[in-house]
Design a protein around this motif. Structure first.
Motif, mmCIF file in Angstrom:
data_model
loop_
_atom_site.group_PDB
_atom_site.id
_atom_site.type_symbol
_atom_site.label_atom_id
_atom_site.label_comp_id
_atom_site.label_asym_id
_atom_site.label_seq_id
_atom_site.Cartn_x
_atom_site.Cartn_y
_atom_site.Cartn_z
ATOM 1 N N ALA A 90 0.816 -1.215 0.000
ATOM 2 C CA ALA A 90 0.000 0.000 0.000
ATOM 3 C C ALA A 90 0.851 1.267 0.000
ATOM 4 N N ALA A 91 2.037 1.195 0.624
ATOM 5 C CA ALA A 91 2.904 2.377 0.731
ATOM 6 C C ALA A 91 3.957 2.450 -0.368
ATOM 7 N N ALA A 92 4.069 1.407 -1.178
ATOM 8 C CA ALA A 92 5.150 1.326 -2.167
ATOM 9 C C ALA A 92 4.837 2.108 -3.437
ATOM 10 N N SER A 93 5.903 2.526 -4.121
ATOM 11 C CA SER A 93 5.764 3.135 -5.442
ATOM 12 C C SER A 93 5.431 2.045 -6.462
ATOM 13 N N ASN A 94 5.046 2.454 -7.652
ATOM 14 C CA ASN A 94 4.718 1.468 -8.688
ATOM 15 C C ASN A 94 5.930 0.639 -9.087
ATOM 16 N N ARG A 95 7.121 1.259 -9.112
ATOM 17 C CA ARG A 95 8.304 0.494 -9.511
ATOM 18 C C ARG A 95 8.687 -0.516 -8.438
ATOM 19 N N LEU A 96 8.507 -0.170 -7.165
ATOM 20 C CA LEU A 96 8.789 -1.125 -6.100
ATOM 21 C C LEU A 96 7.753 -2.247 -6.112
ATOM 22 N N ARG A 97 6.501 -1.920 -6.400
ATOM 23 C CA ARG A 97 5.471 -2.960 -6.509
ATOM 24 C C ARG A 97 5.819 -3.949 -7.616
ATOM 25 N N LEU A 98 6.295 -3.428 -8.754
ATOM 26 C CA LEU A 98 6.672 -4.320 -9.849
ATOM 27 C C LEU A 98 7.831 -5.215 -9.435
ATOM 28 N N ALA A 99 8.827 -4.641 -8.757
ATOM 29 C CA ALA A 99 9.970 -5.434 -8.300
ATOM 30 C C ALA A 99 9.523 -6.527 -7.341
ATOM 31 N N LEU A 100 8.619 -6.196 -6.431
ATOM 32 C CA LEU A 100 8.115 -7.178 -5.468
ATOM 33 C C LEU A 100 7.383 -8.319 -6.165
ATOM 34 N N VAL A 101 6.555 -7.973 -7.136
ATOM 35 C CA VAL A 101 5.756 -9.016 -7.779
ATOM 36 C C VAL A 101 6.619 -9.875 -8.706
ATOM 37 N N LEU A 102 7.629 -9.289 -9.352
ATOM 38 C CA LEU A 102 8.536 -10.084 -10.191
ATOM 39 C C LEU A 102 9.400 -11.015 -9.328
ATOM 40 N N ALA A 103 9.798 -10.525 -8.158
ATOM 41 C CA ALA A 103 10.622 -11.346 -7.267
ATOM 42 C C ALA A 103 9.805 -12.446 -6.605
ATOM 43 N N ARG A 104 8.610 -12.118 -6.161
ATOM 44 C CA ARG A 104 7.823 -13.062 -5.367
ATOM 45 C C ARG A 104 6.966 -13.986 -6.227
ATOM 46 N N ASP A 105 6.340 -13.437 -7.267
ATOM 47 C CA ASP A 105 5.431 -14.251 -8.085
ATOM 48 C C ASP A 105 6.151 -14.985 -9.211
ATOM 49 N N ALA A 106 7.240 -14.383 -9.738
ATOM 50 C CA ALA A 106 7.956 -15.008 -10.854
ATOM 51 C C ALA A 106 9.345 -15.506 -10.458
ATOM 52 N N ALA A 107 9.759 -15.242 -9.208
ATOM 53 C CA ALA A 107 11.052 -15.702 -8.682
ATOM 54 C C ALA A 107 12.229 -15.231 -9.534
ATOM 55 N N LEU A 108 12.159 -14.012 -10.054
ATOM 56 C CA LEU A 108 13.258 -13.492 -10.862
ATOM 57 C C LEU A 108 14.365 -12.948 -9.972
ATOM 58 N N ARG A 109 15.609 -13.183 -10.367
ATOM 59 C CA ARG A 109 16.751 -12.653 -9.624
ATOM 60 C C ARG A 109 16.883 -11.160 -9.921
ATOM 61 N N ARG A 110 17.742 -10.502 -9.151
ATOM 62 C CA ARG A 110 17.823 -9.043 -9.221
ATOM 63 C C ARG A 110 18.173 -8.528 -10.613
ATOM 64 N N SER A 111 19.169 -9.142 -11.260
ATOM 65 C CA SER A 111 19.581 -8.654 -12.580
ATOM 66 C C SER A 111 18.457 -8.816 -13.598
ATOM 67 N N ALA A 112 17.660 -9.876 -13.452
ATOM 68 C CA ALA A 112 16.536 -10.087 -14.365
ATOM 69 C C ALA A 112 15.446 -9.048 -14.141
ATOM 70 N N ILE A 113 15.247 -8.649 -12.885
ATOM 71 C CA ILE A 113 14.264 -7.604 -12.578
ATOM 72 C C ILE A 113 14.708 -6.278 -13.187
ATOM 73 N N GLU A 114 15.997 -5.949 -13.066
ATOM 74 C CA GLU A 114 16.518 -4.695 -13.612
ATOM 75 C C GLU A 114 16.298 -4.605 -15.119
ATOM 76 N N ALA A 115 16.492 -5.726 -15.823
ATOM 77 C CA ALA A 115 16.467 -5.718 -17.295
ATOM 78 C C ALA A 115 15.105 -6.105 -17.878
ATOM 79 N N PHE A 116 14.145 -6.488 -17.050
ATOM 80 C CA PHE A 116 12.869 -7.029 -17.533
ATOM 81 C C PHE A 116 12.178 -6.042 -18.473
ATOM 82 N N ASN A 117 11.816 -6.529 -19.685
ATOM 83 C CA ASN A 117 11.118 -5.683 -20.641
ATOM 84 C C ASN A 117 10.044 -6.489 -21.366
ATOM 85 N N ILE A 118 9.444 -5.882 -22.370
ATOM 86 C CA ILE A 118 8.287 -6.499 -23.016
ATOM 87 C C ILE A 118 8.638 -7.818 -23.708
#
Length: 201
Positions: A89-117
């Protein structure tokens, strides 16, 4: 590594690598065990010492002075759902995306940084990419992930632009360390005890 440098100076002083003995190495590692409580950091220091001794021509006998370190226990953190929702609820949209990519898709940090369409297979509702071992992976999109990714994809015509950058106010590349700092700031702002959980907990 400062603890390693200090241990080397204290035990070896002005000795050259050729003059070091097994006993010297054991004492250096003993000093490290007193100065460094984190097992993984101590292991990293010992690894750097081994590389230094190998590079400078130390005798093979000295390597017997290294103690065997016990295996590190994996970090086990269970995040209460209520805490996660408060952070969300308190997070920015970019932090929300990072959280959901890490938790729901189990992506590592470098994959989150580079994730695109190009990492989105919307027809199959899957996240796709390459692992560190260069094998292809496919991860089903959760409903929350699907909603976020389709909304972001509709706003970009650039197939190479990282989604995290698209959610930045200035559309700049965002590193994982910045996201972790932002997570810590949000956690502190809602009163969570520190150190709190990370992106992948």
């Amino acid at each position: 590594h400062r603890p390693l440098r200090e241990a080397l100076v204290k035990v070896a002083g002005t000795l050259t690598s050729e003059q070091l003995t097994q006993a010297h190495v054991a004492r250096i590692c003993g000093e490290l065990s007193l100065a460094v409580t984190n097992l993984n950091y101590r292991r990293a220091c010992q690894w750097e010492l081994k590389k230094f001794l190998t590079r400078t021509g130390a005798a093979q006998e000295v390597f017997k002075g290294f103690p065997r370190l016990r295996a590190a226990r994996p970090r086990e953190v269970t995040v209460p759902e209520a805490e996660l929702e408060r952070v969300w609820a308190a997070a920015s949209n970019r932090l929300r995306l990072a959280l959901v990519l890490a938790r729901d898709a189990a992506l590592r940090r470098s994959a989150i940084e580079a994730f695109n369409i190009r990492n989105c297979d919307f027809d199959r509702r899957e996240v796709v990419g390459m692992s560190k071992a260069w094998s292809t992976y496919r991860v089903p999109m959760t409903n929350r992930l699907w909603s976020m990714l389709t909304a972001i994809a509709a706003r970009t015509g650039d197939s190479t632009a990282p989604f995290i950058a698209l959610l930045d106010n200035h559309r700049r590349a965002v590193k994982a360390c910045t996201l972790l700092w932002e997570l810590r700031r949000v956690q502190k702002s809602i009163g969570l005890a520190m150190p709190a959980w990370g992106l992948h907990d």
